[in-house]
Scaffold this motif. Structure first.
Motif, PDB file in Angstrom:
ATOM      1  N   GLU A 159       2.154  -6.772   5.480  1.00 10.08           N
ATOM      2  CA  GLU A 159       1.044  -7.438   4.822  1.00 10.08           C
ATOM      3  C   GLU A 159       1.492  -8.030   3.486  1.00 10.08           C
ATOM      4  N   THR A 160       0.906  -9.200   3.161  1.00  8.73           N
ATOM      5  CA  THR A 160       1.176  -9.857   1.881  1.00  8.73           C
ATOM      6  C   THR A 160       0.005  -9.590   0.950  1.00  8.73           C
ATOM      7  N   THR A 161       0.267  -8.947  -0.126  1.00 13.86           N
ATOM      8  CA  THR A 161      -0.780  -8.600  -1.087  1.00 13.86           C
ATOM      9  C   THR A 161      -0.776  -9.607  -2.233  1.00 13.86           C
ATOM     10  N   PRO A 162      -1.902 -10.308  -2.458  1.00 14.79           N
ATOM     11  CA  PRO A 162      -1.945 -11.268  -3.571  1.00 14.79           C
ATOM     12  C   PRO A 162      -1.687 -10.586  -4.903  1.00 14.79           C
ATOM     13  N   PHE A 163      -1.050 -11.348  -5.808  1.00 17.54           N
ATOM     14  CA  PHE A 163      -0.780 -10.828  -7.139  1.00 17.54           C
ATOM     15  C   PHE A 163      -2.103 -10.645  -7.862  1.00 17.54           C
ATOM     16  N   SER A 164      -2.344  -9.448  -8.338  1.00 22.09           N
ATOM     17  CA  SER A 164      -3.659  -9.102  -8.878  1.00 22.09           C
ATOM     18  C   SER A 164      -3.868  -9.552 -10.314  1.00 22.09           C
TER      19      SER A 164
END
Length: 364
Positions: A45-50
């Protein structure tokens, strides 16, 4: 035939290719099953930069963004202004030598090596509120000084002004490496033709305030309009030349990169009756297209010559008329030009005095 010879033969090339294809198919099938079939783990999974984007950080917003909204963000022009926004108001400077027989093919606007300027570039610039540059054209020495001022009554990004000074370039003023013999055929009193324009990239209509042009010989409101970022704005012009002779052109176009061509195609050749080549002038036709989003004015004057262009944002209906001259850079003559060290204070003080004077409804 000897059976040993048959058994000792190497495998055929065809067999090797078939084995390779089979192995590849098995590998692809395994990969598909791992990634796509129910129960498989699937791709990572690719987690967006928060965290916030750089452009959204407080260091790049607020007063910082306000300070940098207007500046000389048009490096392809000898002088150009725009807002740091996708659909901006634009402003720019053009000029040409009316004495040249090929004047139309030598309009200075986009900075090009083929123009042959001996020197141009910023002598001083702080990146956001002031700048000064010297330009040495074939027969002209031009100085552009611009300043921007923030105030409570200003539009977003502040008010700004340009002062252009032009004088005839003698051999003594020419950079040493480019000194050439004087051409005796050149006129002693040389003229210059200067054009300045304002444009809206959104293709919204600009207004020409031609009704007030005859009120004052040396100061006038040239154009006005409305922009969602700059608010209600005005562009004023003052000059040592008589502004009653100002020419203009207003066009409707989305193609800002072709403005030089539009001007070139629109200039009309005028010759004063009974005069020689010195009486020839290329003039804008004083026409305005419907819903024009580009407004251009032209002044042709004998050197030495100077003019000031003043952009005022955030103007209310009560402030639509400015009475009295607007002198943003008064006193910045070539003989008394500020040095790079004193330029910020000098021009900022002049800008403050000019803006205060301009915003007084009943100033003399």
């Amino acid at each position: 035939m000897d059976t040993n010879d048959t058994q000792n033969k190497p495998p055929s090339t065809l067999s090797e290719v078939g084995w390779s294809r089979s192995a590849g198919a098995v590998l692809l099938a395994s990969l598909f099953a791992y990634l796509c079939l129910p129960g498989s783990k699937g791709p990572p999974e690719t987690t967006p930069f928060s965290k916030s984007k750089l452009a959204d950080l407080p260091q790049f917003a607020g007063q910082h963004a306000e300070d940098l909204l207007w500046s000389t963000f048009r490096p392809g022009q000898y002088f150009g202004m725009r807002m740091r926004a996708p659909e901006s108001l634009l402003a720019g400077l053009m000029w040409f030598d009316p004495h040249r027989p090929d004047a139309l093919s030598n309009i200075r606007h986009n900075a090009q090596e083929r123009d042959g300027l001996k020197k141009y570039g910023w002598e001083a610039h702080d990146g956001k509120s002031y700048g000064r540059q010297e330009l040495y054209d074939e027969h002209f020495h031009l100085t552009t000084s611009w300043v921007k001022r923030q105030c409570n009554g200003c539009g977003n990004g502040g008010d700004w002004a340009l002062k252009l000074s032009a004088q005839q370039l003698s051999d003594a003023q020419t950079p040493v490496e480019d000194v050439q013999a004087a051409d005796q055929s050149q006129p002693k009193s040389r003229r210059i033709s200067v054009m300045f324009y304002v444009a809206d990239e959104r293709e919204q209509e600009l207004l020409l305030d031609s009704d007030s042009w005859q009120e004052r010989a040396n100061s006038r409101l040239f154009s006005s309009g409305q922009h969602p970022i700059a608010g209600d704005w005005q562009l004023h012009v003052t000059s040592t030349s008589e502004l009653k002779k100002m020419r203009h052109l207003a066009i409707q176009t989305p193609h800002m990169h072709n403005l030089t061509d539009y001007v070139r195609q629109s200039l009309v050749l005028k010759r004063s009756k009974g005069q020689s080549r010195s009486g020839v002038a290329y003039q804008l036709p004083n026409t305005a297209a419907a819903k024009s989003n580009v407004a251009i004015f032209q002044l042709t004057a004998t050197l030495p010559f100077s003019m000031e262009v003043i952009f005022l944002g955030g103007q209310s209906d009560e402030q639509k008329t400015i009475r009295g001259p607007v002198n943003m850079c008064a006193g910045c003559t070539p003989e008394k030009s500020p040095t790079p060290e004193t330029l910020p204070e000098r021009l900022t003080a002049l800008a403050a005095a000019a803006a205060a004077s301009a915003r007084k409804r009943d100033c003399l």
